[in-house]
Scaffold this motif. Structure first.
Motif, PDB file in Angstrom:
ATOM      1  N   ALA A 134       0.834  -1.205   0.000  1.00  0.00           N
ATOM      2  CA  ALA A 134       0.000   0.000   0.000  1.00  0.00           C
ATOM      3  C   ALA A 134       0.870   1.256   0.000  1.00  0.00           C
ATOM      4  CB  ALA A 134      -0.933  -0.015   1.208  1.00  0.00           C
ATOM      5  N   HIS A 135       1.968   1.210   0.740  1.00  0.00           N
ATOM      6  CA  HIS A 135       2.921   2.322   0.761  1.00  0.00           C
ATOM      7  C   HIS A 135       3.501   2.551  -0.634  1.00  0.00           C
ATOM      8  CE1 HIS A 135       6.437   4.694   1.960  1.00  0.00           C
ATOM      9  NE2 HIS A 135       7.197   3.788   1.356  1.00  0.00           N
ATOM     10  N   ARG A 136       3.882   1.489  -1.302  1.00  0.00           N
ATOM     11  CA  ARG A 136       4.474   1.602  -2.635  1.00  0.00           C
ATOM     12  C   ARG A 136       3.463   2.048  -3.683  1.00  0.00           C
ATOM     13  NH1 ARG A 136       8.782  -2.895  -4.241  1.00  0.00           N
ATOM     14  NH2 ARG A 136      10.483  -2.152  -2.920  1.00  0.00           N
ATOM     15  N   ALA A 137       2.208   1.726  -3.471  1.00  0.00           N
ATOM     16  CA  ALA A 137       1.176   2.095  -4.442  1.00  0.00           C
ATOM     17  C   ALA A 137       1.030   3.604  -4.567  1.00  0.00           C
ATOM     18  CB  ALA A 137      -0.161   1.475  -4.039  1.00  0.00           C
ATOM     19  N   ARG A 138       1.522   4.348  -3.594  1.00  0.00           N
ATOM     20  CA  ARG A 138       1.420   5.812  -3.632  1.00  0.00           C
ATOM     21  C   ARG A 138       2.633   6.466  -4.284  1.00  0.00           C
ATOM     22  NH1 ARG A 138      -0.654   4.696   1.650  1.00  0.00           N
ATOM     23  NH2 ARG A 138       1.353   5.208   2.593  1.00  0.00           N
ATOM     24  N   GLN A 145      11.661   5.753 -10.068  1.00  0.00           N
ATOM     25  CA  GLN A 145      12.915   5.954 -10.785  1.00  0.00           C
ATOM     26  C   GLN A 145      14.081   6.057  -9.812  1.00  0.00           C
ATOM     27  OE1 GLN A 145      13.351   9.785 -12.812  1.00  0.00           O
ATOM     28  NE2 GLN A 145      14.172   8.719 -14.605  1.00  0.00           N
ATOM     29  N   LEU A 146      13.888   6.814  -8.740  1.00  0.00           N
ATOM     30  CA  LEU A 146      14.948   6.953  -7.750  1.00  0.00           C
ATOM     31  C   LEU A 146      15.172   5.637  -7.016  1.00  0.00           C
ATOM     32  CD1 LEU A 146      16.993   8.514  -6.126  1.00  0.00           C
ATOM     33  CD2 LEU A 146      15.136   9.442  -4.728  1.00  0.00           C
ATOM     34  N   HIS A 147      14.109   4.951  -6.681  1.00  0.00           N
ATOM     35  CA  HIS A 147      14.231   3.649  -6.029  1.00  0.00           C
ATOM     36  C   HIS A 147      15.096   2.711  -6.864  1.00  0.00           C
ATOM     37  CE1 HIS A 147      13.054  -0.266  -4.351  1.00  0.00           C
ATOM     38  NE2 HIS A 147      12.775  -0.626  -5.583  1.00  0.00           N
ATOM     39  N   MET A 170      16.700  15.859  -4.853  1.00  0.00           N
ATOM     40  CA  MET A 170      16.721  14.407  -4.758  1.00  0.00           C
ATOM     41  C   MET A 170      16.371  13.939  -3.347  1.00  0.00           C
ATOM     42  SD  MET A 170      16.974  11.728  -6.472  1.00  0.00           S
ATOM     43  CE  MET A 170      17.594  12.443  -8.002  1.00  0.00           C
ATOM     44  N   SER A 171      16.886  14.639  -2.345  1.00  0.00           N
ATOM     45  CA  SER A 171      16.560  14.296  -0.963  1.00  0.00           C
ATOM     46  C   SER A 171      15.068  14.471  -0.694  1.00  0.00           C
ATOM     47  CB  SER A 171      17.359  15.173   0.004  1.00  0.00           C
ATOM     48  OG  SER A 171      18.737  14.901  -0.078  1.00  0.00           O
ATOM     49  N   LYS A 172      14.502  15.503  -1.255  1.00  0.00           N
ATOM     50  CA  LYS A 172      13.070  15.748  -1.090  1.00  0.00           C
ATOM     51  C   LYS A 172      12.267  14.630  -1.741  1.00  0.00           C
ATOM     52  CE  LYS A 172       9.499  19.246  -1.876  1.00  0.00           C
ATOM     53  NZ  LYS A 172       9.217  20.605  -2.434  1.00  0.00           N
ATOM     54  N   ARG A 173      12.711  14.189  -2.915  1.00  0.00           N
ATOM     55  CA  ARG A 173      12.021  13.110  -3.614  1.00  0.00           C
ATOM     56  C   ARG A 173      12.111  11.816  -2.807  1.00  0.00           C
ATOM     57  NH1 ARG A 173      13.555  11.752  -9.826  1.00  0.00           N
ATOM     58  NH2 ARG A 173      13.131  14.009  -9.955  1.00  0.00           N
ATOM     59  N   ALA A 177       8.835   9.760  -1.080  1.00  0.00           N
ATOM     60  CA  ALA A 177       8.524   8.356  -1.360  1.00  0.00           C
ATOM     61  C   ALA A 177       8.735   7.459  -0.140  1.00  0.00           C
ATOM     62  CB  ALA A 177       9.385   7.859  -2.522  1.00  0.00           C
ATOM     63  N   GLY A 178       9.427   7.961   0.870  1.00  0.00           N
ATOM     64  CA  GLY A 178       9.724   7.130   2.034  1.00  0.00           C
ATOM     65  C   GLY A 178      10.644   5.982   1.684  1.00  0.00           C
ATOM     66  N   LEU A 179      11.675   6.268   0.881  1.00  0.00           N
ATOM     67  CA  LEU A 179      12.543   5.194   0.396  1.00  0.00           C
ATOM     68  C   LEU A 179      13.350   4.543   1.515  1.00  0.00           C
ATOM     69  CD1 LEU A 179      13.867   6.586  -3.012  1.00  0.00           C
ATOM     70  CD2 LEU A 179      11.904   5.119  -2.548  1.00  0.00           C
ATOM     71  N   ARG A 180      13.768   5.330   2.489  1.00  0.00           N
ATOM     72  CA  ARG A 180      14.514   4.728   3.597  1.00  0.00           C
ATOM     73  C   ARG A 180      13.609   3.796   4.398  1.00  0.00           C
ATOM     74  NH1 ARG A 180      18.073   8.453   7.502  1.00  0.00           N
ATOM     75  NH2 ARG A 180      19.277   8.509   5.563  1.00  0.00           N
TER      76      ARG A 180
END
Length: 210
Positions: A134-138, A145-147, A170-173, A177-180
């Motif tokens: 569900a997190h990734r769906a957003r 692309q960054l992931h 990039m940090s904002k992106r 996305a909550g990549l960490r």
């Protein structure tokens, strides 16, 4: 052991996607599969791995596309392994089959099923994986692309240079996305899946593999 069954959704009205998916999975995770993933029916593929992280990432990668539903089976597999995943058998395969049937009824298009008495723990793990999905769906295309760049080994600074944006942007992106959080959650889920897999296999009666 972990068995992944993926079924193409709406295959009768769509192009065949199995062949491309098999090539993609083999290129990405080849060292994690003791047997090469294969087409096991017209619109279905199967993969097997002893590595919980590979199993989880296989499922997550397939589920990036709206064209797949995925069942993850956790349990023992008869050894020695045959030459083809289509010839392999064991409780993990039955669990994966049950998983793909459940996935057809779930909004996440995913279900995990554990052999033996692992039902409650598997349901709990599946709920956490659903939350990650569900997190990734957003995520926006830019977030994906960054992931992908970070997963391929690029640093955030290198990714910024490659995409032609500032490190601040990039940090904002990455934060948006909550990549960490995603990376940490995947590591934790893989560890839980590995622990569950070891517990299920240890509790499998020898007669179940006879």
């Amino acid at each position: 052991m972990f068995v992944i069954i993926a079924d193409q959704i709406g295959s009768s009205e769509d192009a065949d996607r199995v062949a491309g998916a098999l090539v993609d999975l083999t290129e990405r995770f080849t060292d994690g599969y003791p047997l090469a993933p294969e087409r096991t029916a017209g619109d279905e593929l199967q993969a097997i791995s002893a590595d919980a992280s590979v199993a989880l990432e296989t499922a997550l990668h397939l589920l990036r596309s709206p064209h797949w539903r995925v069942g993850l089976g956790i349990g023992a597999v008869r050894t020695p392994l045959p030459a083809s995943v289509r010839e392999a058998s064991g409780p993990a395969f039955a669990s994966a089959r049950a998983g793909i049937e459940q996935a057809a009824r779930r909004p996440s298009r995913f279900a995990a099923v554990g052999a033996g008495g692992a039902g409650v723990r598997t349901e709990q793990l599946g709920a956490l994986i659903d939350l990650l999905l569900a997190h990734r769906a957003r995520w926006s295309p830019a977030g994906w692309q960054l992931h992908d760049l970070l997963e391929s080994g690029s640093s955030q600074a290198e990714a910024a240079e490659r995409l032609g944006v500032t490190p601040q942007a990039m940090s904002k992106r990455a934060r948006a996305a909550g990549l960490r959080i995603d990376a940490e959650a995947r590591r934790a889920l893989a560890a839980l899946l590995a622990d569950l897999g070891a517990t299920v296999e240890a509790s499998t009666p020898e007669g179940a593999l006879a």
